[in-house]
Design a protein around this motif. Structure first.
Motif, PDB file in Angstrom:
ATOM      1  N   LEU A 123     -19.618 -34.711  20.475  1.00 12.80           N
ATOM      2  CA  LEU A 123     -19.995 -35.734  21.445  1.00 12.80           C
ATOM      3  C   LEU A 123     -18.788 -35.986  22.329  1.00 12.80           C
ATOM      4  CD1 LEU A 123     -18.531 -38.701  20.606  1.00 12.80           C
ATOM      5  CD2 LEU A 123     -20.115 -38.453  18.717  1.00 12.80           C
ATOM      6  N   THR A 124     -19.040 -36.560  23.476  1.00  6.38           N
ATOM      7  CA  THR A 124     -17.926 -37.045  24.286  1.00  6.38           C
ATOM      8  C   THR A 124     -18.150 -38.522  24.532  1.00  6.38           C
ATOM      9  OG1 THR A 124     -18.874 -36.675  26.488  1.00  6.38           O
ATOM     10  CG2 THR A 124     -17.748 -34.808  25.456  1.00  6.38           C
ATOM     11  N   THR A 125     -17.065 -39.233  24.724  1.00  7.70           N
ATOM     12  CA  THR A 125     -17.159 -40.658  24.975  1.00  7.70           C
ATOM     13  C   THR A 125     -16.125 -41.032  26.031  1.00  7.70           C
ATOM     14  OG1 THR A 125     -17.127 -42.844  23.927  1.00  7.70           O
ATOM     15  CG2 THR A 125     -15.685 -41.193  22.982  1.00  7.70           C
ATOM     16  N   VAL A 142     -12.981 -35.902  15.126  1.00  9.19           N
ATOM     17  CA  VAL A 142     -11.609 -35.673  15.581  1.00  9.19           C
ATOM     18  C   VAL A 142     -11.614 -35.464  17.101  1.00  9.19           C
ATOM     19  CG1 VAL A 142      -9.600 -34.143  15.375  1.00  9.19           C
ATOM     20  CG2 VAL A 142     -11.029 -34.622  13.367  1.00  9.19           C
ATOM     21  N   SER A 144     -10.316 -33.727  19.336  1.00 12.35           N
ATOM     22  CA  SER A 144      -9.528 -32.509  19.555  1.00 12.35           C
ATOM     23  C   SER A 144      -9.655 -31.973  20.973  1.00 12.35           C
ATOM     24  CB  SER A 144     -10.000 -31.424  18.583  1.00 12.35           C
ATOM     25  OG  SER A 144     -11.410 -31.261  18.692  1.00 12.35           O
ATOM     26  N   HIS A 145     -10.623 -32.468  21.740  1.00 16.86           N
ATOM     27  CA  HIS A 145     -10.937 -31.874  23.037  1.00 16.86           C
ATOM     28  C   HIS A 145     -10.835 -32.888  24.179  1.00 16.86           C
ATOM     29  CE1 HIS A 145     -12.200 -28.600  20.546  1.00 16.86           C
ATOM     30  NE2 HIS A 145     -12.644 -27.891  21.570  1.00 16.86           N
ATOM     31  N   GLU A 146     -10.579 -32.354  25.354  1.00 13.82           N
ATOM     32  CA  GLU A 146     -10.722 -33.143  26.575  1.00 13.82           C
ATOM     33  C   GLU A 146     -12.166 -32.977  27.051  1.00 13.82           C
ATOM     34  OE1 GLU A 146      -8.778 -35.145  28.317  1.00 13.82           O
ATOM     35  OE2 GLU A 146      -6.893 -34.788  27.257  1.00 13.82           O
ATOM     36  N   GLY A 147     -12.774 -34.061  27.497  1.00 17.23           N
ATOM     37  CA  GLY A 147     -14.132 -33.992  28.015  1.00 17.23           C
ATOM     38  C   GLY A 147     -14.118 -34.092  29.535  1.00 17.23           C
ATOM     39  N   TYR A 148     -14.457 -32.982  30.187  1.00 21.61           N
ATOM     40  CA  TYR A 148     -14.436 -32.919  31.657  1.00 21.61           C
ATOM     41  C   TYR A 148     -15.840 -33.075  32.223  1.00 21.61           C
ATOM     42  CZ  TYR A 148      -9.608 -31.272  32.018  1.00 21.61           C
ATOM     43  OH  TYR A 148      -8.243 -31.190  31.992  1.00 21.61           O
TER      44      TYR A 148
ATOM     45  N   GLU B  88     -20.056 -23.831  27.871  1.00 19.37           N
ATOM     46  CA  GLU B  88     -19.340 -23.619  26.600  1.00 19.37           C
ATOM     47  C   GLU B  88     -18.888 -22.168  26.540  1.00 19.37           C
ATOM     48  OE1 GLU B  88     -18.984 -25.544  23.595  1.00 19.37           O
ATOM     49  OE2 GLU B  88     -20.592 -27.049  23.672  1.00 19.37           O
ATOM     50  N   ALA B  89     -17.965 -21.912  25.641  1.00 18.60           N
ATOM     51  CA  ALA B  89     -17.614 -20.545  25.251  1.00 18.60           C
ATOM     52  C   ALA B  89     -17.211 -19.686  26.451  1.00 18.60           C
ATOM     53  CB  ALA B  89     -18.773 -19.910  24.468  1.00 18.60           C
ATOM     54  N   GLN B 122     -20.763 -30.580  32.711  1.00 19.78           N
ATOM     55  CA  GLN B 122     -19.790 -31.073  31.734  1.00 19.78           C
ATOM     56  C   GLN B 122     -19.329 -29.962  30.813  1.00 19.78           C
ATOM     57  OE1 GLN B 122     -21.997 -34.261  29.867  1.00 19.78           O
ATOM     58  NE2 GLN B 122     -22.927 -32.922  28.338  1.00 19.78           N
ATOM     59  N   LEU B 123     -18.137 -30.130  30.306  1.00 21.26           N
ATOM     60  CA  LEU B 123     -17.587 -29.179  29.347  1.00 21.26           C
ATOM     61  C   LEU B 123     -16.499 -29.887  28.563  1.00 21.26           C
ATOM     62  CD1 LEU B 123     -14.512 -28.145  30.407  1.00 21.26           C
ATOM     63  CD2 LEU B 123     -15.939 -27.106  32.151  1.00 21.26           C
ATOM     64  N   THR B 124     -16.180 -29.343  27.418  1.00 19.64           N
ATOM     65  CA  THR B 124     -14.994 -29.833  26.720  1.00 19.64           C
ATOM     66  C   THR B 124     -14.064 -28.657  26.507  1.00 19.64           C
ATOM     67  OG1 THR B 124     -15.730 -29.488  24.438  1.00 19.64           O
ATOM     68  CG2 THR B 124     -16.379 -31.561  25.483  1.00 19.64           C
ATOM     69  N   THR B 125     -12.793 -28.954  26.434  1.00 16.82           N
ATOM     70  CA  THR B 125     -11.811 -27.898  26.222  1.00 16.82           C
ATOM     71  C   THR B 125     -10.751 -28.417  25.264  1.00 16.82           C
ATOM     72  OG1 THR B 125     -10.305 -26.367  27.339  1.00 16.82           O
ATOM     73  CG2 THR B 125     -10.557 -28.521  28.340  1.00 16.82           C
ATOM     74  N   ASP B 126     -10.332 -27.537  24.366  1.00 17.03           N
ATOM     75  CA  ASP B 126      -9.355 -27.915  23.346  1.00 17.03           C
ATOM     76  C   ASP B 126      -8.096 -28.505  24.003  1.00 17.03           C
ATOM     77  OD1 ASP B 126      -9.019 -26.913  20.174  1.00 17.03           O
ATOM     78  OD2 ASP B 126      -7.161 -27.420  21.225  1.00 17.03           O
ATOM     79  N   LYS B 127      -7.596 -29.576  23.411  1.00 18.21           N
ATOM     80  CA  LYS B 127      -6.387 -30.196  23.981  1.00 18.21           C
ATOM     81  C   LYS B 127      -5.196 -29.243  23.953  1.00 18.21           C
ATOM     82  CE  LYS B 127      -7.758 -34.997  23.502  1.00 18.21           C
ATOM     83  NZ  LYS B 127      -7.629 -36.300  22.815  1.00 18.21           N
ATOM     84  N   HIS B 133      -6.884 -26.770  31.324  1.00 18.57           N
ATOM     85  CA  HIS B 133      -7.004 -28.097  31.947  1.00 18.57           C
ATOM     86  C   HIS B 133      -6.689 -28.023  33.430  1.00 18.57           C
ATOM     87  CE1 HIS B 133      -6.058 -29.940  27.725  1.00 18.57           C
ATOM     88  NE2 HIS B 133      -7.099 -29.140  27.722  1.00 18.57           N
ATOM     89  N   ALA B 143     -11.138 -35.366  33.736  1.00 16.36           N
ATOM     90  CA  ALA B 143     -11.031 -35.517  32.267  1.00 16.36           C
ATOM     91  C   ALA B 143     -11.270 -36.976  31.889  1.00 16.36           C
ATOM     92  CB  ALA B 143      -9.666 -35.038  31.788  1.00 16.36           C
ATOM     93  N   GLU B 146     -13.178 -38.408  26.078  1.00  9.50           N
ATOM     94  CA  GLU B 146     -12.618 -37.799  24.872  1.00  9.50           C
ATOM     95  C   GLU B 146     -13.696 -36.903  24.270  1.00  9.50           C
ATOM     96  OE1 GLU B 146      -9.710 -37.870  23.356  1.00  9.50           O
ATOM     97  OE2 GLU B 146      -8.735 -39.417  24.554  1.00  9.50           O
ATOM     98  N   GLY B 147     -13.292 -35.711  23.822  1.00 15.31           N
ATOM     99  CA  GLY B 147     -14.250 -34.802  23.198  1.00 15.31           C
ATOM    100  C   GLY B 147     -14.053 -34.801  21.691  1.00 15.31           C
ATOM    101  N   TYR B 148     -15.029 -35.355  20.975  1.00 16.55           N
ATOM    102  CA  TYR B 148     -14.953 -35.462  19.511  1.00 16.55           C
ATOM    103  C   TYR B 148     -15.770 -34.363  18.838  1.00 16.55           C
ATOM    104  CZ  TYR B 148     -12.753 -40.085  19.492  1.00 16.55           C
ATOM    105  OH  TYR B 148     -11.869 -41.122  19.620  1.00 16.55           O
TER     106      TYR B 148
END
Lengths: 154, 154
Positions: A123-125, A142, A144-148, B88-89, B122-127, B133, B143, B146-148
């Motif tokens: 999820l992102t928040t 956790v 661990s990711h940035e949500g863009y 993703e991916a 939207q996308l998430t990417t590992d910190k 980034h 950004a 937060e990507g959980y």
């Protein structure tokens, strides 16, 4: 407190779901509350309802919808073909915040992801929701990711 | 440089896609490269292929798959029933990184999201991926979230 039920949303729940989404500092700018409910919400409900990989969920007590979230089950090649459960649009009605209902709803949602064979829940928040961050971390998530996000329209 | 084509992936592209996902410090721990390709990848490919809201994409030149990403089109109630495009991916083959192919692939993917009526990508990417980034920010992504992640298995 009366018994709480977690179940797939019905079309008749839609006005209450929209009301929950709008009852929030960020949501109030993004939603339109009207009666009858705006037809764009009805179209979205139907798109979710016909898609076996989408599940709009409500928590209800005897009287009303007191929480909502959307589950998306997403197949992917990465991580040896892992399915992901994704959670979006989480809201708990104001009088029920910090009562443990949110946690019960999440534990139920995570267990649904497990039954669907997901290896990961994501999820992102918004970074402007520190209370939500503490809530998700308590559940074991956790950050661990940035949500863009990239807005494409209005 | 020969002409680059962006298109929906075919089953015959799968070994190359898995190879790209594995050719990465994070991916190498998560993927299994074998010939023939592990059947879990084939099952995932089929689940994506039958779902009209999932699209596995490759960039190819005359000789090989040189990039991949997955697009998911997600209906939702929030934001007045907005559809989201999710990416993703994402991987670009090592010799083609920093050549502009990644940017072209993203511009193409964003335009596919627009044609599907998405209001948001939207996308998430590992910190731990600072280069990524910068890449997403150059494309206009913000950004804001937060990507959980919560691991359920393995």
């Amino acid at each position: 407190m009366s018994d709480i039920i977690f179940r797939t949303a019905r079309l008749t729940d839609l006005p209450e779901i929209v009301g929950l989404l709008a009852d929030d500092p960020l949501g109030s700018q993004r939603e339109t509350v009207s009666s009858p409910v705006d037809e764009r919400y009805v179209a979205a409900f139907k798109a979710i309802d016909v898609d076996p990989n989408q599940r709009l969920v409500v928590a209800t007590d005897a009287e009303a919808v007191i929480g909502t979230l959307q589950l998306s089950f997403i197949p992917g090649i990465a991580r040896r073909g892992a399915w992901r459960g994704q959670i979006e649009a989480v809201r708990i009605a104001a009088p029920f915040r910090s009562t443990g209902i949110g946690q019960q709803l999440f534990e139920w949602a995570i267990s649904e992801c497990k039954s669907r064979g997901c290896q990961l829940v994501q999820l992102t928040t918004d970074k402007g929701r520190p209370d939500a961050h503490r809530f998700y971390e308590k559940l074991g998530f956790v950050a661990s990711h940035e949500g863009y996000k990239l807005q494409l329209a209005g």
